[in-house]
Scaffold this motif. Structure first.
Motif, short mmCIF file in Angstrom:
data_model
loop_
_atom_site.label_atom_id
_atom_site.label_comp_id
_atom_site.label_asym_id
_atom_site.label_seq_id
_atom_site.Cartn_x
_atom_site.Cartn_y
_atom_site.Cartn_z
N SER A 1 4.86 -7.23 10.08
CA SER A 1 5.91 -6.22 9.90
C SER A 1 5.68 -5.44 8.62
N THR A 2 5.86 -4.13 8.71
CA THR A 2 5.74 -3.25 7.55
C THR A 2 7.07 -2.55 7.30
N VAL A 3 7.55 -2.64 6.05
CA VAL A 3 8.80 -2.00 5.66
C VAL A 3 8.59 -1.26 4.34
N GLY B 1 6.19 12.88 -3.64
CA GLY B 1 6.54 13.22 -2.27
C GLY B 1 5.40 13.18 -1.29
N GLN B 2 4.21 12.78 -1.74
CA GLN B 2 3.05 12.77 -0.85
C GLN B 2 2.82 11.43 -0.16
N VAL C 1 0.84 -1.20 0.00
CA VAL C 1 0.00 0.00 0.00
C VAL C 1 0.88 1.25 0.00
N VAL C 2 0.23 2.37 -0.19
CA VAL C 2 0.90 3.66 -0.12
C VAL C 2 0.47 4.35 1.17
N ASN D 1 5.40 -2.45 2.16
CA ASN D 1 4.94 -3.83 2.11
C ASN D 1 4.70 -4.33 3.53
N THR D 2 3.60 -5.03 3.73
CA THR D 2 3.29 -5.60 5.03
C THR D 2 3.33 -7.12 4.94
#
Length: 213
Positions: A148-150, A125-126, A116-117, A131-132
């Motif tokens: 975990s989200t990175v 830049g918004q 997701v964003v 990735n989770t």
């Protein structure tokens, strides 16, 4: 034939873009917050993380069981030692660190939950693409679930949810991350820790990363 070749190229491109398990940069500096589902713990910390020499420094403050606390610890995994540091009084407590070092990484057996964003994708830049991942990890007290989200680019940690029978869900959020060590001295015991004696283990067992919180 050209249409088939184009289809193959597009298919390969889609496979290449699928998120893969990753390892965070070996040197990181930043801030984090930790809170527990049972509302016993809420803490904020500055951290320095060195996966090359297996060292972590945490300087934190927070509330545990309705009591405020401040804690400054240096975890030296190769030496299997933890220093509890009081820079104000120039005192140092030295304890065993009976746990293996685990780098910040998404395990190979983790499953992708979503990409997701965070923020907005409407303009440059918004937002940031993340990735989770979800999975289970074997612990001494049994299996523990995690999420975990990175970031997609750089594998910078964003947040981790970790569930154990003892504490329920523990939520760690990372922020103000910088690739590199801002102050290398943070990962070296202060001079006044030189003569600190290794304390015997008490009834609570040896110090571990999770017992710091």
């Amino acid at each position: 034939m050209r249409l088939l070749a184009l289809f193959v190229c597009l298919s390969v491109g889609c496979v290449a873009q699928r998120p893969k398990q990753c390892t965070s940069p070996p040197l990181l500096t930043g801030g984090l917050s930790v809170s527990s589902q049972n509302e016993k713990l809420l803490a904020f910390a500055k951290y320095s993380y060195d996966a090359l020499r297996q060292r972590i420094r945490l300087t934190e403050s927070g509330v545990y069981r309705n009591k405020t606390f401040q804690l400054d610890v240096l975890l030296l995994y190769r030496q299997r030692i933890m220093y509890k540091i009081n820079s104000k009084n120039h005192t140092c407590c030295k304890r065993p660190l009976d746990v293996n070092f685990h780098p910040l990484a998404i395990p190979q057996n983790a499953s992708l939950l979503a990409q997701v964003v965070l923020g907005s994708s409407s303009g440059p830049g918004q937002g940031v693409l993340v990735n989770t991942w979800v999975g289970e990890q074997q612990m001494n007290e049994g299996k523990a679930k995690y999420m975990s989200t990175v970031t997609e680019f750089g594998c910078i940690p964003v947040s981790t949810l970790f569930h154990t029978r003892r504490n329920g869900w523990m939520v760690t959020s990372f922020f103000n991350n910088i690739v590199g060590i801002a102050d290398p001295l943070q990962l070296i015991p202060p001079p006044f820790c030189k003569d600190a004696q290794l304390e015997e283990e008490d009834g609570q067992g040896p110090a571990t990363f999770f017992s710091v919180f």
